[in-house]
Design an enzyme around this catalytic site. Structure first.
Site, short mmCIF file in Angstrom:
data_model
loop_
_atom_site.label_atom_id
_atom_site.label_comp_id
_atom_site.label_asym_id
_atom_site.label_seq_id
_atom_site.Cartn_x
_atom_site.Cartn_y
_atom_site.Cartn_z
CG ASN A 100 -0.36 -0.14 2.54
OD1 ASN A 100 0.65 -0.81 2.70
ND2 ASN A 100 -0.94 0.49 3.55
CD GLU A 102 -1.53 4.87 4.67
OE1 GLU A 102 -0.92 5.66 5.43
OE2 GLU A 102 -2.18 3.90 5.09
CD GLU A 115 -5.48 -6.04 -0.92
OE1 GLU A 115 -4.93 -4.93 -0.89
OE2 GLU A 115 -6.14 -6.50 0.02
CB CYS A 143 -8.97 -4.90 -2.47
SG CYS A 143 -7.73 -3.67 -2.06
N1 THU Z 1 -5.19 -1.52 2.88
C1 THU Z 1 -4.77 -2.30 1.83
O1 THU Z 1 -3.69 -2.06 1.27
N2 THU Z 1 -5.56 -3.31 1.42
C2 THU Z 1 -6.78 -3.60 1.98
O2 THU Z 1 -7.60 -4.23 1.36
C3 THU Z 1 -7.04 -3.09 3.33
C4 THU Z 1 -6.46 -1.73 3.56
C5 THU Z 1 -4.38 -0.37 3.27
C6 THU Z 1 -4.98 0.96 2.83
C7 THU Z 1 -4.41 1.91 3.84
O3 THU Z 1 -3.13 2.27 3.39
C8 THU Z 1 -4.24 1.08 5.10
O4 THU Z 1 -4.27 -0.29 4.68
C9 THU Z 1 -5.34 1.32 6.12
O5 THU Z 1 -6.57 1.08 5.58
ZN ZN Z 2 -8.25 -2.79 -0.18
#
Ligand code: THU
Ligand code: ZN
Length: 308
Positions: A100, A102, A115, A143
């Site tokens: 992920n 941000e 994902e 996702c």
């Molecule tokens: N996150 C993911 O990367 N995949 C998911 O399906 C759940 C959430 C990330 C997004 C954000 O950066 C952090 O987790 C908190 O939600």
């Molecule tokens: Zn997600």
């Protein structure tokens, strides 16, 4: 404002129920992943299975914590990792990592999920069919919807640390491309014969834009992030039938950039360019917004070119 840095640790071992790597083995794999931009090819996979005495799928699941280390999460500090196991045009199995991303002081909706990052990595790098996706945490609704845009959404396995699922179990009664009359999908796009009516555009860059999956806006678009010492990173626009989980070309390129373990700052980044399709432009605003969270980066260059 601080530049985004990722969280790769340098001196920890990787031990879990699937594999056991010592500190040196883990460090060597980390640097291999950075230099190969988040991809392990068939030879790498075979070699690692031999070295660690594990099956391909144990390796896949065992390496997920390593994928999480490539996360850039200045807001949540929640590091999510995902690895797609897919076959390419030569029927070779490869692993495509994702994490992920941000953006500090930006709308939370601009985040790239792990994902998406792994699927984007596979898609941009020639994967043709996804077999499995291993994830560190349960995939969120967004996702699940993003995965529902894939040609093999019904077949591939979703591996969580201790359970396996098919997408239909996680997303019953789903909304997808066919609801909008779109018979194509992310790994099975509409054949594309058009080219940009501008000879100045570098061929590779044009290729990434023309390979975008844009059935809903027709904005064939891509972003190129060029660096001083680490080559160029490209991202393509990947749309979704539910619109919101679409991955912008800038998100796509930045996700690739962070998988190389680089820091998104003025010392590393030489230029950032967005290429869009004339008459269908929709990415300049959001791209500038995302980049405004970083200081001293080169200004976004926007090219708008017609298709012929
Ligand atoms: N996150 C993911 O990367 N995949 C998911 O399906 C759940 C959430 C990330 C997004 C954000 O950066 C952090 O987790 C908190 O939600
Ligand atoms: Zn997600």
């Amino acid at each position: 404002m601080a530049s985004a840095t990722f969280t790769v640790q340098e001196d920890t071992a990787l031990t879990n129920s699937h594999i056991t790597l010592n500190v040196a083995q883990t460090a060597s794999l980390r640097s291999q992943l950075k230099s190969q931009r988040g991809i392990l090819n068939t030879n790498n996979i075979e070699q690692l299975c031999k070295e660690f005495n594990v099956s391909v799928d144990s390796l896949l699941q065992g390496l997920v914590p390593l994928a999480s280390e490539f996360s850039v999460a200045p807001v949540s500090h929640f590091h999510v990792g995902a690895i797609v196991k897919a076959i390419d045009e030569q029927q070779q199995v490869n692993f495509y990592f994702g994490a992920n991303v941000e953006f500090d002081h930006q709308a939370l909706s601009l985040v790239v999920h792990a994902e998406q990052s792994a699927i984007n990595n596979a898609w941009l790098n020639g994967a043709k069919k996804i077999l499995k996706i291993a994830i560190s945490d349960a995939p969120c609704g967004y996702c699940r919807q993003f995965m529902n845009e894939l040609a093999d959404a019904k077949e591939f396995d979703i591996l969580l640390p201790s359970q396996h699922f098919k997408l239909a179990e996680l997303l019953p009664h789903s909304f997808g491309p066919t609801d909008l009359g779109n018979e194509f999908s992310l790994f099975n796009p509409k054949p594309q014969f058009a080219v940009f009516d501008d000879e100045q555009i570098e061929e590779t860059f044009a290729g990434f834009a023309l390979n975008a999956y844009v059935p809903y806006s027709q904005n064939f678009s891509a972003v190129k992030v060029s660096t001083f010492d680490n080559g160029d990173f490209y991202g393509s626009y990947a749309e979704n039938a539910a619109y919101s989980p679409s991955l912008s070309p800038l998100q796509s390129a930045l996700s690739q950039f962070f998988l190389a373990g680089l820091s998104f700052d003025k010392e590393t980044v030489k230029g950032i360019t967005l290429l869009e399709t004339k008459g269908h432009e929709n990415q300049a605003g959001v791209s500038k917004a995302v980049l405004s969270g970083f200081t001293d980066l080169p200004e976004l260059k926007v090219i708008s070119a017609a298709l012929k």
